[in-house]
Design a protein around this motif. Structure first.
Motif, PDB file in Angstrom:
ATOM      1  N   ASP A  11      39.746  30.833  47.915  1.00 21.93           N
ATOM      2  CA  ASP A  11      39.680  32.134  47.259  1.00 21.93           C
ATOM      3  C   ASP A  11      40.322  32.010  45.875  1.00 21.93           C
ATOM      4  N   GLN A  12      40.323  33.088  45.121  1.00 24.74           N
ATOM      5  CA  GLN A  12      40.796  33.019  43.739  1.00 24.74           C
ATOM      6  C   GLN A  12      42.265  32.621  43.665  1.00 24.74           C
ATOM      7  N   SER A  13      43.082  33.133  44.575  1.00 22.67           N
ATOM      8  CA  SER A  13      44.503  32.806  44.565  1.00 22.67           C
ATOM      9  C   SER A  13      44.729  31.327  44.865  1.00 22.67           C
ATOM     10  N   GLU A  14      43.997  30.779  45.818  1.00 22.21           N
ATOM     11  CA  GLU A  14      44.155  29.370  46.180  1.00 22.21           C
ATOM     12  C   GLU A  14      43.659  28.451  45.066  1.00 22.21           C
ATOM     13  N   LEU A  15      42.569  28.830  44.427  1.00 27.90           N
ATOM     14  CA  LEU A  15      42.070  28.071  43.283  1.00 27.90           C
ATOM     15  C   LEU A  15      43.100  28.065  42.158  1.00 27.90           C
ATOM     16  N   ALA A  16      43.646  29.250  41.868  1.00 33.06           N
ATOM     17  CA  ALA A  16      44.634  29.344  40.795  1.00 33.06           C
ATOM     18  C   ALA A  16      45.889  28.548  41.120  1.00 33.06           C
ATOM     19  N   LEU A  17      46.277  28.506  42.398  1.00 34.51           N
ATOM     20  CA  LEU A  17      47.446  27.714  42.793  1.00 34.51           C
ATOM     21  C   LEU A  17      47.209  26.240  42.518  1.00 34.51           C
ATOM     22  N   ALA A 159      43.524  39.631  35.804  1.00 25.90           N
ATOM     23  CA  ALA A 159      42.454  38.954  35.080  1.00 25.90           C
ATOM     24  C   ALA A 159      41.382  38.416  36.024  1.00 25.90           C
ATOM     25  N   TRP A 160      41.703  38.302  37.314  1.00 26.84           N
ATOM     26  CA  TRP A 160      40.714  37.805  38.268  1.00 26.84           C
ATOM     27  C   TRP A 160      39.657  38.849  38.605  1.00 26.84           C
ATOM     28  N   LEU A 161      39.926  40.101  38.336  1.00 30.34           N
ATOM     29  CA  LEU A 161      38.960  41.144  38.663  1.00 30.34           C
ATOM     30  C   LEU A 161      37.735  41.030  37.768  1.00 30.34           C
ATOM     31  N   PRO A 162      36.556  41.265  38.330  1.00 31.66           N
ATOM     32  CA  PRO A 162      35.365  41.286  37.476  1.00 31.66           C
ATOM     33  C   PRO A 162      35.419  42.459  36.513  1.00 31.66           C
ATOM     34  N   GLU A 163      34.750  42.318  35.387  1.00 27.75           N
ATOM     35  CA  GLU A 163      34.740  43.390  34.416  1.00 27.75           C
ATOM     36  C   GLU A 163      34.014  44.610  34.971  1.00 27.75           C
ATOM     37  N   ALA A 164      34.427  45.773  34.489  1.00 24.12           N
ATOM     38  CA  ALA A 164      33.794  47.018  34.922  1.00 24.12           C
ATOM     39  C   ALA A 164      32.328  47.017  34.497  1.00 24.12           C
ATOM     40  N   SER A 165      31.496  47.504  35.393  1.00 26.91           N
ATOM     41  CA  SER A 165      30.082  47.652  35.063  1.00 26.91           C
ATOM     42  C   SER A 165      29.534  48.818  35.865  1.00 26.91           C
ATOM     43  N   ALA A 166      28.396  49.312  35.465  1.00 28.92           N
ATOM     44  CA  ALA A 166      27.804  50.458  36.148  1.00 28.92           C
ATOM     45  C   ALA A 166      27.423  50.074  37.576  1.00 28.92           C
ATOM     46  N   PRO A 167      27.784  50.888  38.582  1.00 25.98           N
ATOM     47  CA  PRO A 167      27.418  50.573  39.958  1.00 25.98           C
ATOM     48  C   PRO A 167      25.909  50.433  40.111  1.00 25.98           C
ATOM     49  N   SER A 168      25.504  49.426  40.881  1.00 30.22           N
ATOM     50  CA  SER A 168      24.074  49.191  41.045  1.00 30.22           C
ATOM     51  C   SER A 168      23.461  50.086  42.116  1.00 30.22           C
ATOM     52  N   HIS A 169      24.293  50.660  42.984  1.00 29.26           N
ATOM     53  CA  HIS A 169      23.766  51.499  44.040  1.00 29.26           C
ATOM     54  C   HIS A 169      23.246  52.810  43.459  1.00 29.26           C
ATOM     55  N   GLN A 242      28.320  44.089  49.006  1.00 28.86           N
ATOM     56  CA  GLN A 242      27.984  44.100  47.589  1.00 28.86           C
ATOM     57  C   GLN A 242      28.625  42.900  46.912  1.00 28.86           C
ATOM     58  N   HIS A 243      27.870  42.261  46.035  1.00 30.74           N
ATOM     59  CA  HIS A 243      28.416  41.147  45.258  1.00 30.74           C
ATOM     60  C   HIS A 243      29.491  41.675  44.314  1.00 30.74           C
ATOM     61  N   GLU A 244      30.654  41.013  44.302  1.00 26.66           N
ATOM     62  CA  GLU A 244      31.780  41.418  43.462  1.00 26.66           C
ATOM     63  C   GLU A 244      32.088  42.909  43.673  1.00 26.66           C
ATOM     64  N   ALA A 245      32.361  43.254  44.921  1.00 23.98           N
ATOM     65  CA  ALA A 245      32.636  44.650  45.264  1.00 23.98           C
ATOM     66  C   ALA A 245      33.829  45.198  44.498  1.00 23.98           C
ATOM     67  N   ALA A 246      34.775  44.326  44.130  1.00 23.72           N
ATOM     68  CA  ALA A 246      35.976  44.807  43.449  1.00 23.72           C
ATOM     69  C   ALA A 246      35.665  45.499  42.130  1.00 23.72           C
ATOM     70  N   MET A 272      45.435  48.351  43.173  1.00 20.61           N
ATOM     71  CA  MET A 272      46.666  48.491  42.406  1.00 20.61           C
ATOM     72  C   MET A 272      46.507  47.897  41.004  1.00 20.61           C
ATOM     73  N   ALA A 273      45.769  46.799  40.912  1.00 18.85           N
ATOM     74  CA  ALA A 273      45.604  46.128  39.624  1.00 18.85           C
ATOM     75  C   ALA A 273      44.910  47.001  38.596  1.00 18.85           C
ATOM     76  N   VAL A 274      44.029  47.895  39.049  1.00 17.38           N
ATOM     77  CA  VAL A 274      43.317  48.772  38.109  1.00 17.38           C
ATOM     78  C   VAL A 274      43.866  50.194  38.169  1.00 17.38           C
TER      79      VAL A 274
END
Length: 373
Positions: A11-17, A159-169, A242-246, A272-274
């Motif tokens: 996961d992102q945390s393990e990769l960053a470690l 910084a690991w969060l994907p950038e905001a974008s319009a929901p696809s649903h 959903q892809h990149e649900a965050a 919490m991050a956002v």
């Protein structure tokens, strides 16, 4: 220190470690699946090797591969993050003196009479076990000496969060801008302890005008029935996986975690991050992250009425939502930064490195007796 990190899909945390330990000058090697997150970056730095086998606690090909990497890179410590990697690492390090460190991120029941657990997390040769939360730490202390346990929550970097974008649903895309969006992210199919039914019932009972509940992740076949059986049926969307649900959290006004048990929920950290205020059940794991009325609200588990009351309060007070969200963002940075995870990892592993390989001193004494000066 020379470390081998093993897990099929980081996961992102393990990769960053892994990358952070490499940046600090440690020799790091990573055995993972070719489809793991961050493979290109790991390859660019010369850290990656494709794992020979993914599943199974006794995989001869993986054991041989681990032994070769240990020999070629003079590995002194293996951090085996998943259960299969841990079991194979224990086989691979037999008689080698290489230290093995495991990880526990769940409160799933440990069965002491099940021999498979002794092939992994309960094996006496596991030198350290990183526990993701205090609840996991306390649970593991029933089975493992506390001297082997290390409370080491996975850090998080916004910084690991994907950038905001319009929901696809389509439902979300058409919501009015002033809609109060409540959100939950989690795969709940076959997992009643995730509390989806209680969440939906609580939202029905709250009866919030101008609010909409969005549920991301898989769910049981009964979930649409729970949605249909209440006054808020038209204000609940089961969006599925959903892809990149965050990235959808950028559209949330309130995040809800209705679980009955948890390790350390990543989705809460993402909220919490956002700076999204969190309503969470008052259970271990959630409590590690959320301080009641300081950076969120804690409610009794499996209590739809308590959830409804808390939703009504936050729905009607945008100032309070903003305050709780910002304080949650600060608490995440203060207590759960990625840098703290790296430091805890080094603090736990350095004594093993300094002590040398187990049995090395005994072997040296034996050698001197056989070959006196």
């Amino acid at each position: 220190m020379r470390i081998l990190i093993c897990k099929p899909h980081l996961d992102q945390s393990e990769l960053a470690l892994a990358l952070s330990l490499h940046d600090r000058g440690l020799c790091v090697r990573v055995l993972a699946a070719r489809t793991t997150q961050g493979r290109e970056e790991l390859e660019r730095r010369g850290l990656f090797e494709e794992m020979a086998a993914i599943k199974g606690k006794l995989r001869p090909a993986l054991i041989r591969q681990m032994r070769r990497v240990i020999r070629e890179d003079r590995i002194s410590l293996i951090y085996a993050i998943d259960s299969s990697s841990l079991a194979n690492a224990l086989w691979a390090t037999l008689f080698s003196g290489v230290h093995v460190v495991g990880y526990r991120g769940t409160l799933s029941r440990i069965r002491q009479l099940d021999p498979t657990f002794w092939l992994g997390i309960l094996n006496p040769r596991v030198a350290r076990i990183f526990c993701v939360s205090s609840s996991v730490y306390d649970y593991m202390s029933r089975f493992v000496p506390r001297r082997k346990l290390v409370l080491n929550p996975k850090g998080f970097d916004p910084a690991w969060l994907p950038e905001a974008s319009a929901p696809s649903h389509p439902v979300l895309a058409n919501l009015p801008d002033n809609t109060c969006v409540c959100m939950f992210i989690g795969n709940t199919a076959g997992r009643p302890y995730k509390g989806l039914q209680s969440l939906i019932e609580g939202f029905h009972r709250a009866n919030l005008p101008g609010a909409h509940l969005v549920v991301l992740g898989d769910h049981d076949p009964q979930a649409p029935e729970w949605v249909a059986q209440g006054p808020a049926a038209g204000a609940i969307t089961l969006a599925g996986r959903q892809h990149e649900a965050a990235q959808w959290l950028h559209r949330a006004d309130i995040y809800i975690q209705p679980s009955l048990r948890e390790g350390l929920p990543r989705a809460i950290k993402e909220a919490m991050a956002v700076a999204v205020p969190v309503i969470a059940t008052d259970i271990l794991g959630n409590r590690d992250l959320i301080s009641d009325q300081r950076c969120g609200a804690l409610i009794p588990p499996a209590d739809p009425d308590a959830l409804a009351r808390t939703l009504q309060t936050l729905h009607g007070d945008s100032v309070q939502r903003r305050r709780l969200g910002l304080e949650g963002q600060r608490q995440l940075a203060r207590l759960f930064s990625h840098e703290r995870t790296v430091e805890r990892t080094l603090e736990a592993c350095q004594p093993l490195h300094q002590a040398g390989r187990p049995g090395a001193a005994r072997l040296a004494r034996s050698s001197r007796r056989r070959h006196p000066a």
